[in-house]
Each structure stands twice: as C-alpha cells, then as structure tokens.
Design a protein around this motif. Structure first.
Motif, PDB file in Angstrom:
ATOM      1  N   VAL A 163     -10.857   7.837  -7.084  1.00 20.56           N
ATOM      2  CA  VAL A 163     -10.883   7.339  -8.460  1.00 20.56           C
ATOM      3  C   VAL A 163     -10.632   6.203  -7.109  1.00 20.56           C
ATOM      4  CG1 VAL A 163      -9.954   6.071  -9.941  1.00 20.56           C
ATOM      5  CG2 VAL A 163     -10.235   8.995  -9.856  1.00 20.56           C
ATOM      6  N   VAL A 164     -11.705   5.499  -7.673  1.00 22.56           N
ATOM      7  CA  VAL A 164     -11.434   3.933  -6.543  1.00 22.56           C
ATOM      8  C   VAL A 164     -11.919   2.722  -8.139  1.00 22.56           C
ATOM      9  CG1 VAL A 164     -12.693   2.478  -4.809  1.00 22.56           C
ATOM     10  CG2 VAL A 164     -12.971   4.972  -4.718  1.00 22.56           C
ATOM     11  N   ASP A 165     -10.679   2.383  -7.909  1.00 25.31           N
ATOM     12  CA  ASP A 165     -10.669   0.761  -9.158  1.00 25.31           C
ATOM     13  C   ASP A 165     -10.144   0.486  -9.249  1.00 25.31           C
ATOM     14  OD1 ASP A 165     -12.133   0.148 -11.579  1.00 25.31           O
ATOM     15  OD2 ASP A 165     -12.988   1.600 -12.834  1.00 25.31           O
ATOM     16  N   ARG A 166      -9.805  -0.674 -10.318  1.00 20.81           N
ATOM     17  CA  ARG A 166      -8.824  -0.858 -10.836  1.00 20.81           C
ATOM     18  C   ARG A 166      -8.005  -0.663 -11.720  1.00 20.81           C
ATOM     19  NH1 ARG A 166      -6.671  -5.263  -7.893  1.00 20.81           N
ATOM     20  NH2 ARG A 166      -6.453  -7.480  -9.311  1.00 20.81           N
ATOM     21  N   ALA A 167      -6.903  -0.606 -12.091  1.00 21.57           N
ATOM     22  CA  ALA A 167      -6.182  -0.273 -13.342  1.00 21.57           C
ATOM     23  C   ALA A 167      -5.995  -1.296 -14.087  1.00 21.57           C
ATOM     24  CB  ALA A 167      -4.567   0.493 -12.796  1.00 21.57           C
ATOM     25  N   GLY A 168      -6.936  -0.683 -15.347  1.00 23.19           N
ATOM     26  CA  GLY A 168      -6.820  -2.220 -16.775  1.00 23.19           C
ATOM     27  C   GLY A 168      -5.617  -2.571 -16.858  1.00 23.19           C
ATOM     28  N   THR A 169      -5.266  -1.276 -17.186  1.00 25.33           N
ATOM     29  CA  THR A 169      -4.080  -1.839 -18.024  1.00 25.33           C
ATOM     30  C   THR A 169      -2.687  -2.182 -17.209  1.00 25.33           C
ATOM     31  OG1 THR A 169      -3.254   1.002 -17.248  1.00 25.33           O
ATOM     32  CG2 THR A 169      -4.316   0.211 -19.582  1.00 25.33           C
ATOM     33  N   LEU A 170      -3.046  -2.221 -16.036  1.00 25.33           N
ATOM     34  CA  LEU A 170      -1.694  -2.451 -15.424  1.00 25.33           C
ATOM     35  C   LEU A 170      -2.469  -3.784 -13.888  1.00 25.33           C
ATOM     36  CD1 LEU A 170       1.057   0.074 -14.552  1.00 25.33           C
ATOM     37  CD2 LEU A 170       1.193  -2.693 -14.910  1.00 25.33           C
ATOM     38  N   PRO A 171      -2.872  -5.571 -14.372  1.00 25.02           N
ATOM     39  CA  PRO A 171      -3.525  -6.355 -13.729  1.00 25.02           C
ATOM     40  C   PRO A 171      -2.756  -5.751 -12.403  1.00 25.02           C
ATOM     41  CG  PRO A 171      -2.911  -6.532 -15.598  1.00 25.02           C
ATOM     42  CD  PRO A 171      -1.677  -5.837 -15.787  1.00 25.02           C
ATOM     43  N   PRO A 187       2.156  -9.024  -5.192  1.00 19.93           N
ATOM     44  CA  PRO A 187       0.871  -9.139  -6.328  1.00 19.93           C
ATOM     45  C   PRO A 187       0.208  -8.203  -6.756  1.00 19.93           C
ATOM     46  CG  PRO A 187       0.396 -10.871  -4.757  1.00 19.93           C
ATOM     47  CD  PRO A 187       2.169 -10.100  -3.877  1.00 19.93           C
ATOM     48  N   GLU A 188      -0.400  -7.265  -5.602  1.00 23.46           N
ATOM     49  CA  GLU A 188      -1.376  -6.850  -5.300  1.00 23.46           C
ATOM     50  C   GLU A 188      -0.429  -5.570  -5.007  1.00 23.46           C
ATOM     51  OE1 GLU A 188      -3.745  -6.369  -6.909  1.00 23.46           O
ATOM     52  OE2 GLU A 188      -4.217  -8.692  -7.211  1.00 23.46           O
ATOM     53  N   VAL A 189      -0.773  -3.794  -5.391  1.00 20.48           N
ATOM     54  CA  VAL A 189      -0.662  -2.901  -5.043  1.00 20.48           C
ATOM     55  C   VAL A 189      -1.852  -1.710  -5.060  1.00 20.48           C
ATOM     56  CG1 VAL A 189       1.200  -0.610  -5.219  1.00 20.48           C
ATOM     57  CG2 VAL A 189       1.862  -2.998  -5.624  1.00 20.48           C
ATOM     58  N   VAL A 190      -1.790  -0.977  -3.894  1.00 16.58           N
ATOM     59  CA  VAL A 190      -2.643   0.042  -4.522  1.00 16.58           C
ATOM     60  C   VAL A 190      -1.948   0.548  -3.683  1.00 16.58           C
ATOM     61  CG1 VAL A 190      -4.705   1.183  -2.632  1.00 16.58           C
ATOM     62  CG2 VAL A 190      -4.477  -1.349  -2.491  1.00 16.58           C
ATOM     63  N   VAL A 191      -2.017   2.224  -4.024  1.00 18.04           N
ATOM     64  CA  VAL A 191      -2.018   3.169  -4.554  1.00 18.04           C
ATOM     65  C   VAL A 191      -2.925   4.642  -3.358  1.00 18.04           C
ATOM     66  CG1 VAL A 191      -0.890   5.489  -6.447  1.00 18.04           C
ATOM     67  CG2 VAL A 191      -0.399   2.921  -7.113  1.00 18.04           C
ATOM     68  N   ALA A 192      -2.841   4.468  -2.948  1.00 20.19           N
ATOM     69  CA  ALA A 192      -3.114   5.795  -2.045  1.00 20.19           C
ATOM     70  C   ALA A 192      -3.058   7.352  -1.442  1.00 20.19           C
ATOM     71  CB  ALA A 192      -3.831   5.070  -0.953  1.00 20.19           C
ATOM     72  N   ILE A 205       0.891  -1.351  -0.290  1.00 18.14           N
ATOM     73  CA  ILE A 205      -0.054   0.024   0.119  1.00 18.14           C
ATOM     74  C   ILE A 205       0.787   1.450  -0.363  1.00 18.14           C
ATOM     75  CG2 ILE A 205      -2.215   0.793   1.360  1.00 18.14           C
ATOM     76  CD1 ILE A 205      -2.887  -1.136   2.844  1.00 18.14           C
ATOM     77  N   VAL A 206       0.628   2.251  -0.963  1.00 18.07           N
ATOM     78  CA  VAL A 206       1.740   3.427  -1.100  1.00 18.07           C
ATOM     79  C   VAL A 206       0.963   3.838  -0.584  1.00 18.07           C
ATOM     80  CG1 VAL A 206       2.702   5.206  -2.946  1.00 18.07           C
ATOM     81  CG2 VAL A 206       2.259   2.406  -2.886  1.00 18.07           C
ATOM     82  N   GLY A 207       0.995   4.986   0.788  1.00 20.95           N
ATOM     83  CA  GLY A 207       0.583   6.287   1.621  1.00 20.95           C
ATOM     84  C   GLY A 207      -0.288   5.630   2.777  1.00 20.95           C
ATOM     85  N   GLY A 208       0.633   6.295   3.395  1.00 22.15           N
ATOM     86  CA  GLY A 208       0.150   6.296   5.235  1.00 22.15           C
ATOM     87  C   GLY A 208      -0.938   7.129   5.718  1.00 22.15           C
ATOM     88  N   GLY A 209      -1.977   7.499   4.747  1.00 22.71           N
ATOM     89  CA  GLY A 209      -3.117   8.678   5.230  1.00 22.71           C
ATOM     90  C   GLY A 209      -4.362   7.631   5.542  1.00 22.71           C
ATOM     91  N   ILE A 210      -5.311   7.979   5.921  1.00 18.75           N
ATOM     92  CA  ILE A 210      -6.308   6.939   6.386  1.00 18.75           C
ATOM     93  C   ILE A 210      -6.988   5.710   5.194  1.00 18.75           C
ATOM     94  CG2 ILE A 210      -8.718   8.511   6.246  1.00 18.75           C
ATOM     95  CD1 ILE A 210      -9.295   7.824   8.876  1.00 18.75           C
ATOM     96  N   ILE A 211      -7.038   6.317   3.758  1.00 19.76           N
ATOM     97  CA  ILE A 211      -7.269   5.465   2.654  1.00 19.76           C
ATOM     98  C   ILE A 211      -6.309   4.246   3.326  1.00 19.76           C
ATOM     99  CG2 ILE A 211      -8.183   4.900   1.095  1.00 19.76           C
ATOM    100  CD1 ILE A 211      -9.774   6.961   2.004  1.00 19.76           C
ATOM    101  N   GLY A 212      -5.148   4.338   3.619  1.00 27.38           N
ATOM    102  CA  GLY A 212      -3.494   3.298   2.979  1.00 27.38           C
ATOM    103  C   GLY A 212      -4.055   3.082   4.565  1.00 27.38           C
ATOM    104  N   VAL A 213      -3.767   3.100   5.892  1.00 27.03           N
ATOM    105  CA  VAL A 213      -3.973   2.701   7.133  1.00 27.03           C
ATOM    106  C   VAL A 213      -5.393   1.583   6.948  1.00 27.03           C
ATOM    107  CG1 VAL A 213      -4.829   3.220   9.488  1.00 27.03           C
ATOM    108  CG2 VAL A 213      -2.999   4.051   8.201  1.00 27.03           C
ATOM    109  N   SER A 222      -4.282  -1.293  -7.863  1.00 28.52           N
ATOM    110  CA  SER A 222      -5.556  -0.520  -7.402  1.00 28.52           C
ATOM    111  C   SER A 222      -5.771   1.028  -7.057  1.00 28.52           C
ATOM    112  CB  SER A 222      -6.166  -1.053  -6.464  1.00 28.52           C
ATOM    113  OG  SER A 222      -6.307  -2.612  -7.170  1.00 28.52           O
ATOM    114  N   ILE A 223      -6.080   1.472  -7.422  1.00 32.25           N
ATOM    115  CA  ILE A 223      -6.075   3.200  -7.198  1.00 32.25           C
ATOM    116  C   ILE A 223      -7.338   4.057  -5.884  1.00 32.25           C
ATOM    117  CG2 ILE A 223      -6.378   5.290  -8.262  1.00 32.25           C
ATOM    118  CD1 ILE A 223      -5.272   3.663 -10.860  1.00 32.25           C
ATOM    119  N   CYS A 224      -7.030   4.323  -4.731  1.00 30.45           N
ATOM    120  CA  CYS A 224      -8.081   4.955  -4.299  1.00 30.45           C
ATOM    121  C   CYS A 224      -7.593   6.271  -3.402  1.00 30.45           C
ATOM    122  CB  CYS A 224      -8.036   3.950  -2.653  1.00 30.45           C
ATOM    123  SG  CYS A 224      -9.936   4.573  -1.752  1.00 30.45           S
TER     124      CYS A 224
END
Length: 448
Positions: free
Chosen positions: A384-392, A212-217, A26-34, A395-397
């Motif tokens: 934006v709350v979604d999966r990035a189809g171009t990069l399996p 295998p999974e990355v969330v950008v927050a 998880i990229v980002g230690g704000g409330i969404i990432g936490v 995910s982005i929030c």
C-alpha cells in the motif's frame, strides 16, 4: 557486520530530545522510513523519523539482502529499476560501504511449470529493457559450477545486486541525518494527533510532535497503528527464517532461489541461506478478519505456509495485544520494541543440508547465526503506497511483502514527492489504499 546486529540491545545511535515540530513525521525507522526522510531532507524539509526500537532492527536488517528487479510485479518493476540506479548513486554519494555488489539473481527451474512461469514473466517484462534471460539446463551448470543437481533451466538477471542489510540501512540513516533529517530511536509513536479532522502531528511516549504531514512506514506494525484511527488495511505478518554460515571456500555463485532454498554469498565469505518458500502465519484476530482476502494467495502457495494458533505475546496480531489504548498510557509499541521470533529448527537444518549437498566443493556449511523476521504482507503481494483520504495529512507506505529492502530507496523518493505534491514519476494505482474495500478483484503479484 560480523556481529549481525539485529536487536534492541544495540546502543542508541540516534538519541536526543524529541523536537517540538517537523515538516513531516515518519513512523518507523526501517528502510522505507529512512529513505523517505533522506529524500525529504534533500528537498530542504525537516523530517523526523520516530522508531520505537532501533533503526532497521526488524525486517529491514533481517532480509535476504537481495536488490532484485527479477520477478517483480509489473507495477513495481519501473520503481524497482529506479531503485537499482539509486542504490548505485547512494553507494557513491554517502561515503560509507553498503556492501553493494552486482552478483546477478537466478531462479532455478525444477519443472516445466517453473519454466513456463519464468518465460511468462520475461515476456511481460520485455518492454522494460532488462537484461533478464532464460538459461538452458547446460547453461545452469556453467552459472553454478560444481552443482550436483540437474535443472531444466533458469531465469537470470545479471545486473541484479545485493547489499548487507544490517550495514546498509544504518548507513543510509546516518546519511539522512547528515542531509538534515532527525531520527529519534527508542521513541514509540502511540498515535496520531488530529485537529479539525486532519493530521496535526503524532503523540509519542516522549510527548507530542507537531507536523502537518505524517508518513506511516511501520512494517509489521502498520495495520495495528492505523486501525486505532479507523484506517483498515488487511495486512498480516509472516515469520521467515534466515541462516548465516561461517566462511566457505571461494566459489563464484549468483544469488539464487529454488524450491526450499535460496542463497547469496556475503562480504565476509559466508553465505546467507534461506529455507525458501517456508513461512509461518501466527493466527490472531487480524488473520481471522483478513482471511477471505488471502484465499487467492493461499491457494497459489499453500504448501509453503505453516500455521501457529497464537503469536508470541506482544506481537501485532497476538490475541492479548490491545487494539485500543489511551494516548497517555503505554501502547503495544512500547511493550514490544523489536520483533525477534525464535528461528525454527527443522527448516533451518534442512536448508543447511540441502545447500551442502548441492555444492560439496564448498565444504560442510556450519551455522554462524540464525534469526527470523516478521514480513509485512498483503493479499495481492504488493504494498500500500497512498494518501489516506479519510485523514488529510496521512500517507501510508507499508506491506512490502518481503520486497522492501531492494525497492526501499525508490519508494522513499516516491513518498517524499507524494507528501509534498511533487511528481511521483510512476503510476501508483496498483498500490492504492482503497483497492481492498472498493470491490476490486484481488490480482496476485508474481509468486516466483
């Protein structure tokens, strides 16, 4: 809480070595990432949160502290109602004080247009069963005892709450760690590790973390990070100031907003005051690129937007900030650990004077501390709350538009299910990544 800990100079609470692998990075230690990490850990997974500075040091600790169902976009509202329940559950579960309190939130009407806007929102929200209702002018006087100005009416939601951001988010981070998450502060993510066309982890200043999974927050930094990998979102950041007063006389007031001013009482007896409707856009390359998509928003709220020809050095949309960098060299995220813009003097002085004039019985409000935050915003005022189809695997929030603190627990739960294939429980089509590129008309969320 009394020190208002907002910056990079705080001691590292979550140190230690970078793990070699994780189930989700998880990229980002704000409330969404936490909160994403918290709910992933509750599922028995091992998430790792990577924060370039300190947990909640940017907008997650610099916001108003409102936990607001009122005035939400209709696609956000059911998610916010879930967050409302999650806040109460978390306050009882984690064993730390979050400063959570039901205070009600009130929007004051200063014109017939205001009344019409509030009544329109209330009509749209009526199927959701909130306790929101309209107040007459005389009822406003009862809700705001001692107020010196007459209002045409108001919209109020008595069940809405508040918490103390710089207390709550670090406490939630500790709860995530106790549940099995790992948090590493002072560890900037330089970019994605990509193998065979899909995400395989992240590349940090401390090395590679396989996942295998990355969330950008990443809040205000998300667009810069994503563009480096060909994922473009028209996200900009606007500066908004906040005032903390010294304690004032006891007067029971709901958290309230009007033109030019918003407030809530804090747990220490002071008030958090905001020059409502005031925000500054620092113009840079992203602003020029995204401007056409922001025209509807600017037309609807032009008066509250102030412009600066250049962002401070090192900010995400500063003219000198690198848009392309090598993964084995220093990135923009290491050059600027925490966004902490200097608060503007004039709107702060005006807000302080206006509040004092409205409630002379409180005494003369005196500044204890001021600060500014950089709010990550989107053209339609929803994230934006979604999966990035171009990069399996990506995910982005992001792009919470100043609404992220209150709704954060629910979007964390949603992201935990989104990345694991669970039931997200809500229609996320309004928040899809592709809406700005597929020819869809920009539909503004509420500006109330």
């Amino acid at each position: 809480m009394s020190d208002f800990p907002l910056g990079v100079h705080l001691p590292v609470e979550h140190g230690g070595a970078l793990p070699k692998e994780a189930d989700v990075a998880i990229v980002g230690g704000g409330i969404i990432g936490v909160m994403t990490a918290y709910f992933l850990a509750k599922k028995g997974l091992r998430p790792v949160v990577l924060e370039k500075g300190r947990v909640a040091a940017e907008q997650s600790s610099r916001n108003w502290g409102w936990i607001r169902q009122q005035g939400r976009d209709m696609a956000e509202l059911p998610i916010m109602m879930e967050a409302h329940q999650l806040w109460k559950h978390l306050a009882g579960e984690i064993g730390e004080d979050l400063g959570l309190q039901t205070v009600g939130i009130c929007y004051l009407a200063e014109s017939q247009k205001d009344l019409a806007d509030y009544e329109g929102w209330l009509k749209d929200a009526s199927p959701f069963g909130l306790d929101s209702r309209m107040l007459s002018g005389s009822e406003v006087d009862d809700v705001l005892p001692g107020v010196t100005k007459r209002f045409d009416g108001a919209l109020i939601t008595p069940s809405d709450m508040k918490a103390e951001p710089w207390i709550a988010v670090p406490a939630l981070a500790r709860a995530a760690v106790r549940a099995g998450a790992v948090i590493v502060e002072n560890c900037a993510v330089r970019g994605l590790d990509i193998e065979a066309g899909r995400v395989a982890g992240v590349i940090t200043e401390q090395g590679i973390l396989k996942a295998p999974e990355v969330v950008v927050a990443g809040g205000a930094w998300s667009a810069l990070f994503l563009r480096r990998h060909g994922v473009n979102i028209p996200q900009l950041s606007v500066q908004a100031p906040v005032i903390a007063t010294h304690p004032l006389a006891d007067l029971d007031l709901p958290a309230t907003a009007m033109s030019g001013l918003a407030w809530r009482r804090r747990a220490d007896g002071g008030f958090t005051l905001v020059p409502g409707g005031w925000h500054k856009l620092h113009i840079g390359p992203d602003a020029f690129r995204a401007l056409p998509k922001y025209v509807p928003q600017l037309r609807a709220d032009w008066a509250g937007t102030y412009f600066s020809a250049a962002a401070p050095t090192g900010y995400p949309d500063a003219w000198g900030t690198k848009r392309n960098w090598q993964m084995d060299t220093e990135s923009p995220f290491e050059r600027m650990r925490v966004l902490s813009p200097a608060p503007p003097k004039a709107p702060i002085e005006a807000a302080l004077a206006n509040f004092g004039a409205l409630f002379p019985a409180l005494g003369v409000p005196k500044i204890r501390k001021t600060w500014s935050g950089m709010i990550d915003t989107m053209p339609d005022i929803v994230p934006v709350v979604d999966r990035a189809g171009t990069l399996p695997g990506l995910s982005i929030c992001t792009g919470m538009c100043g609404h992220g603190f209150g709704i954060g627990p629910a979007f964390g739960r949603v992201m935990a299910d989104l990345v694991t294939g669970g039931d997200v429980g809500h229609d996320l089509s309004r928040f899809r990544l592709g809406r700005f590129a597929d020819g869809s008309k920009i539909e503004l969320g509420p500006i109330i």
